[in-house]
Write an enzyme that holds these catalytic residues in place. Structure first.
Site, PDB file in Angstrom:
ATOM      1  N   SER A  19      14.858 -14.773 -29.940  1.00  0.00           N
ATOM      2  CA  SER A  19      13.883 -13.682 -29.967  1.00  0.00           C
ATOM      3  C   SER A  19      12.482 -14.258 -29.988  1.00  0.00           C
ATOM      4  O   SER A  19      12.245 -15.333 -30.564  1.00  0.00           O
ATOM      5  CB  SER A  19      14.087 -12.806 -31.201  1.00  0.00           C
ATOM      6  OG  SER A  19      12.996 -11.906 -31.376  1.00  0.00           O
TER       7      SER A  19
ATOM      8  N   TYR B 294      14.879 -10.651 -39.854  1.00  0.00           N
ATOM      9  CA  TYR B 294      15.233 -10.825 -38.441  1.00  0.00           C
ATOM     10  C   TYR B 294      14.687 -12.146 -37.900  1.00  0.00           C
ATOM     11  O   TYR B 294      15.399 -12.901 -37.214  1.00  0.00           O
ATOM     12  CB  TYR B 294      14.686  -9.647 -37.627  1.00  0.00           C
ATOM     13  CG  TYR B 294      15.055  -9.690 -36.167  1.00  0.00           C
ATOM     14  CD1 TYR B 294      16.366  -9.460 -35.760  1.00  0.00           C
ATOM     15  CD2 TYR B 294      14.104  -9.945 -35.189  1.00  0.00           C
ATOM     16  CE1 TYR B 294      16.715  -9.487 -34.416  1.00  0.00           C
ATOM     17  CE2 TYR B 294      14.442  -9.976 -33.849  1.00  0.00           C
ATOM     18  CZ  TYR B 294      15.744  -9.744 -33.468  1.00  0.00           C
ATOM     19  OH  TYR B 294      16.082  -9.779 -32.136  1.00  0.00           O
TER      20      TYR B 294
END
Length: 243
Positions: free
Chosen positions: A138, A152
């Protein structure tokens, strides 16, 4: 990719589905995993088969440690071999640090880190020379633009270390490992016309969302013979989000 077999975890929608279809178009037989939406998974299977390739949909909850090795074994049993693993499965939980409950921490780390490790471990035992492991990270592993992303970002940053270590561990066998970092990508989970789209687009240098196909193109390159000398590396497909 002709004659090769790829396993794409979380391949029933979004980036995973785009990767599965791109690899099939490039000649690979493809297995995908899904956790809930069987209809979407079977739709991907139908599209892969329409491209003239074999396809397999495997129900598996990545939070269950036992499924990681099982999907590798089921793929090789059904399709005969394994040449490419794409670790795409992941979950996102955002929120203030002091409000994240333990069960959320466990689930995110179980799915985003532990399952990737275990699936890669199982795949490594099956991959031959020229094998490929591509992991979807990501942009938040490289840039966290505001509060709420601690859990995250932690899970996705862990994949960088895992990838570099896999490259060293498996390089002597001619197996490569790389990680791609998507930025804001137009999917049903984060649509380009959604409530957060304007702010996310503004964070990129190009001022727009990317497409799942653009991410799939990078994954397909890293899975190909052309990328035989590329390993242990990070690739951003983020429109300049981390620039």
């Amino acid at each position: 990719m002709n004659g090769k077999v790829a396993l794409v975890t979380g391949g029933s929608r979004g980036i995973g589905a785009a990767v599965a279809l791109r690899l099939a178009e490039d000649g690979a037989d493809v297995a995908i995993t899904y956790v809930r939406d069987e209809s979407a998974a079977l739709d991907v299977v139908a599209k892969v088969e329409a491209a003239g390739r074999r396809a397999l949909a495997l129900r598996a909850d990545a939070a269950d440690a036992a499924t990681s090795a099982a999907v590798v074994e089921r793929t090789t049993a059904a399709l005969g071999r394994l040449d490419v693993l794409v670790n795409n499965v992941g979950v996102g939980v955002l929120g203030p640090l002091d409000e994240l409950p333990l069960d959320a921490v466990d689930r995110v780390l179980d799915v985003n880190v532990r399952s990737v490790f275990l699936t890669s471990q199982a795949a490594a035992a099956r991959l031959g020379r020229g094998g490929r492991i591509v992991t979807v990270g990501s942009c938040m592993a490289q840039r966290v633009p505001g509060p709420g992303g601690t859990l995250y970002a932690t899970s996705k940053a862990a994949l960088i270390g895992l990838t570099k270590a896999l490259a060293r561990e498996l390089g002597g066998r001619g197996i490569t490992a790389n990680v791609v970092h998507p930025g804001p990508i137009d999917t049903d989970m984060n649509p380009a016309d959604g409530p957060f789209a304007e702010a996310q687009s503004a964070m990129t240098a190009l001022g727009r969302y990317g497409t799942a196909g653009e991410v799939a193109a990078m994954v397909a390159y890293l899975a190909s013979d052309e990328a035989a000398y590329v390993t242990g590396s990070e690739f951003s497909i983020d429109g300049g989000y981390a620039a």
